[in-house]
Enzyme design. Structure first.
Site, PDB file in Angstrom:
ATOM      1  N   CYS A  20       3.437   8.613   0.787  1.00 49.80           N
ATOM      2  CA  CYS A  20       4.162   7.703   1.679  1.00 49.80           C
ATOM      3  C   CYS A  20       4.293   6.374   0.935  1.00 49.80           C
ATOM      4  O   CYS A  20       3.287   5.725   0.640  1.00 49.80           O
ATOM      5  CB  CYS A  20       3.356   7.560   2.973  1.00 49.80           C
ATOM      6  SG  CYS A  20       4.095   6.428   4.144  1.00 49.80           S
ATOM      7  N   CYS A  64       7.980  -4.136  15.098  1.00 49.61           N
ATOM      8  CA  CYS A  64       7.637  -3.142  16.131  1.00 49.61           C
ATOM      9  C   CYS A  64       6.236  -3.465  16.664  1.00 49.61           C
ATOM     10  O   CYS A  64       5.311  -3.675  15.875  1.00 49.61           O
ATOM     11  CB  CYS A  64       7.666  -1.731  15.555  1.00 49.61           C
ATOM     12  SG  CYS A  64       9.251  -1.298  14.820  1.00 49.61           S
ATOM     13  N   GLU A  71       0.817  -1.216   0.000  1.00 51.45           N
ATOM     14  CA  GLU A  71       0.000   0.000   0.000  1.00 51.45           C
ATOM     15  C   GLU A  71       0.853   1.270   0.000  1.00 51.45           C
ATOM     16  O   GLU A  71       1.972   1.264   0.511  1.00 51.45           O
ATOM     17  CB  GLU A  71      -0.898   0.013   1.243  1.00 51.45           C
ATOM     18  CG  GLU A  71      -1.928  -1.105   1.217  1.00 51.45           C
ATOM     19  CD  GLU A  71      -2.782  -1.152   2.473  1.00 51.45           C
ATOM     20  OE1 GLU A  71      -3.931  -1.590   2.365  1.00 51.45           O
ATOM     21  OE2 GLU A  71      -2.306  -0.773   3.551  1.00 51.45           O
ATOM     22  N   CYS A 126       7.133  -6.439   6.953  1.00 51.66           N
ATOM     23  CA  CYS A 126       8.359  -5.904   7.553  1.00 51.66           C
ATOM     24  C   CYS A 126       8.950  -6.920   8.523  1.00 51.66           C
ATOM     25  O   CYS A 126       8.212  -7.649   9.174  1.00 51.66           O
ATOM     26  CB  CYS A 126       8.043  -4.602   8.289  1.00 51.66           C
ATOM     27  SG  CYS A 126       9.509  -3.756   8.894  1.00 51.66           S
TER      28      CYS A 126
HETATM   29 FE1  SF4 Z   1       8.494  -2.106  10.147  1.00 48.54          FE
HETATM   30 FE2  SF4 Z   1       8.597  -1.016  12.593  1.00 48.54          FE
HETATM   31 FE3  SF4 Z   1       8.287   0.561  10.382  1.00 48.54          FE
HETATM   32 FE4  SF4 Z   1       6.298  -1.032  11.231  1.00 48.54          FE
HETATM   33  S1  SF4 Z   1       7.182   0.728  12.350  1.00 48.54           S
HETATM   34  S2  SF4 Z   1       6.999  -0.784   9.099  1.00 48.54           S
HETATM   35  S3  SF4 Z   1       7.411  -2.861  11.971  1.00 48.54           S
HETATM   36  S4  SF4 Z   1      10.080  -0.699  10.920  1.00 48.54           S
END
Ligand code: SF4
Length: 350
Positions: free
Chosen positions: A102, A113, A89, A109
């Site tokens: 963005c 997190c 996205e 990922c």
């Molecule tokens: Fe990856 Fe952390 Fe960014 Fe989310 S906040 S996309 S988990 S690096």
């Protein structure tokens, strides 16, 4: 079939020569791909017919329209793409004087997190430079054609993925966006974010002039690691030490992203005077700014800080010499706000 989008000028010159065209046709190909942004070889009218047929036999342009989009009440638009065999996205955020996109650099990922919905997806693959550029060119075409906006003015690499974990393709896309043979954007219109993957960061600092945004979110290593497992591999202390060695006097900017919580997993969040003091200590001597971000929910373990606390933190940091802003959250109603991208779709077909 190989894709042309994402190739540098030197590579396009090699492609041209291999197709029996003169070397200068590489520059013409770059102009068709990155300035005129064509979608087919037939539009490349200054390339000989025979040359175009030879190119067609081995290459595709690499452009793909968005599969779907969703519109927020605040004007934000979220686009779903299929890129490099994955769904990803991108989010367009219109403001009075600018239009920011963005972009995603990976599908899902690896960083995990805890507060980020993308992190819950796990990792599904890197995007190629073509997959990154396609998001930019396609959204620019959509928003420029509605007659109300002037198209894209700024880019933030803050969508799905950790850009420094896919640094080769990220740098390639940045080169094409900023090079004279490419889109010729000022690097000051582009910001790349990172949790602090040191090897990629070193490369990015050396090879690009774009702005940098570090996801900080807590200045204490143990507390940061509890919400950002990447802290174990790349500590924020090492990241800041690296950034302090860099010369930031040439209008290149480093900022720190700081999502504000009142409570995390039943413990105090990250907005206490103790945290504020440690933030100042950590960043002392580094010319930077801090962006305070309101948390928009999505994980019950995290309770957002209230307005008053954020204002207090803003005043405290500003009075102590750190330029600080509170960033408005956009597109929450379509799950397009920071950390909400999960490539699941409730929008209209584009
Ligand atoms: Fe990856 Fe952390 Fe960014 Fe989310 S906040 S996309 S988990 S690096």
């Amino acid at each position: 079939m190989e894709i042309l989008l994402g190739k540098t000028l030197a590579e396009l010159q090699t492609v041209a020569v291999a197709a029996g065209l003169p070397k200068f046709a590489g520059k013409q190909l770059a102009e068709w791909l990155y300035v005129r942004r064509v979608r087919s070889f037939d539009e490349m009218t200054n390339i000989s017919l025979k040359g175009r047929e030879t190119l067609k036999a081995s290459y595709s342009i690499g452009r793909h329209s968005p599969i779907a989009h969703a519109d927020s009440a605040d004007g934000t638009k979220k686009f779903l793409f299929e890129a490099d065999g994955q769904f990803i996205e991108s989010v367009y955020i219109p403001e009075e004087e600018r239009g920011t996109l963005c972009v995603s650099t990976q599908a899902g990922c690896k960083m995990g997190c805890k507060f980020c919905m993308t992190g819950t997806l796990g990792f599904h693959g890197h995007l190629s430079a073509a997959g990154i550029l396609n998001q930019i060119f396609e959204v620019d075409a959509v928003v420029s054609s509605d007659g109300r906006s002037g198209g894209l003015t700024n880019l933030v690499y803050m969508g799905e993925g950790e850009p420094m974990d896919n640094i080769e393709h990220v740098l390639r896309s940045l080169e094409i966006m900023t090079a004279g043979y490419g889109c010729a954007w000022s690097p000051k219109r582009i910001t790349v974010s990172s949790v602090g993957v040191i090897t990629g960061l070193k490369w990015f600092l050396a090879e690009s002039d774009c702005h940098l945004a570090i996801s900080l979110h807590n200045p204490f290593p143990a507390e940061r690691q509890a919400i950002m497992p990447a802290e174990k591999m790349c500590s924020i202390a090492d990241v800041v030490a690296l950034l302090k060695q860099y010369d930031w006097s040439h209008q290149r900017r480093v900022s720190f992203e700081y999502i504000c919580w009142a409570e995390v997993s039943g413990h105090a969040g990250n907005t206490s005077p103790r945290h504020a003091k440690e933030l100042l200590r950590l960043l002392r001597g580094l010319p930077c700014r801090i962006n305070l971000i309101r948390f928009h929910g999505g994980n019950e373990q995290f309770r957002t800080a209230d307005e008053k606390t954020m204002e207090w933190l803003l005043d405290y940091l500003t009075e102590n010499g750190v330029t600080t802003t509170i960033r408005r959250s956009r597109g929450e109603d379509i799950l397009a706000a920071c950390g909400q991208l999960v490539a699941t779709y409730g929008g209209d077909k584009a």
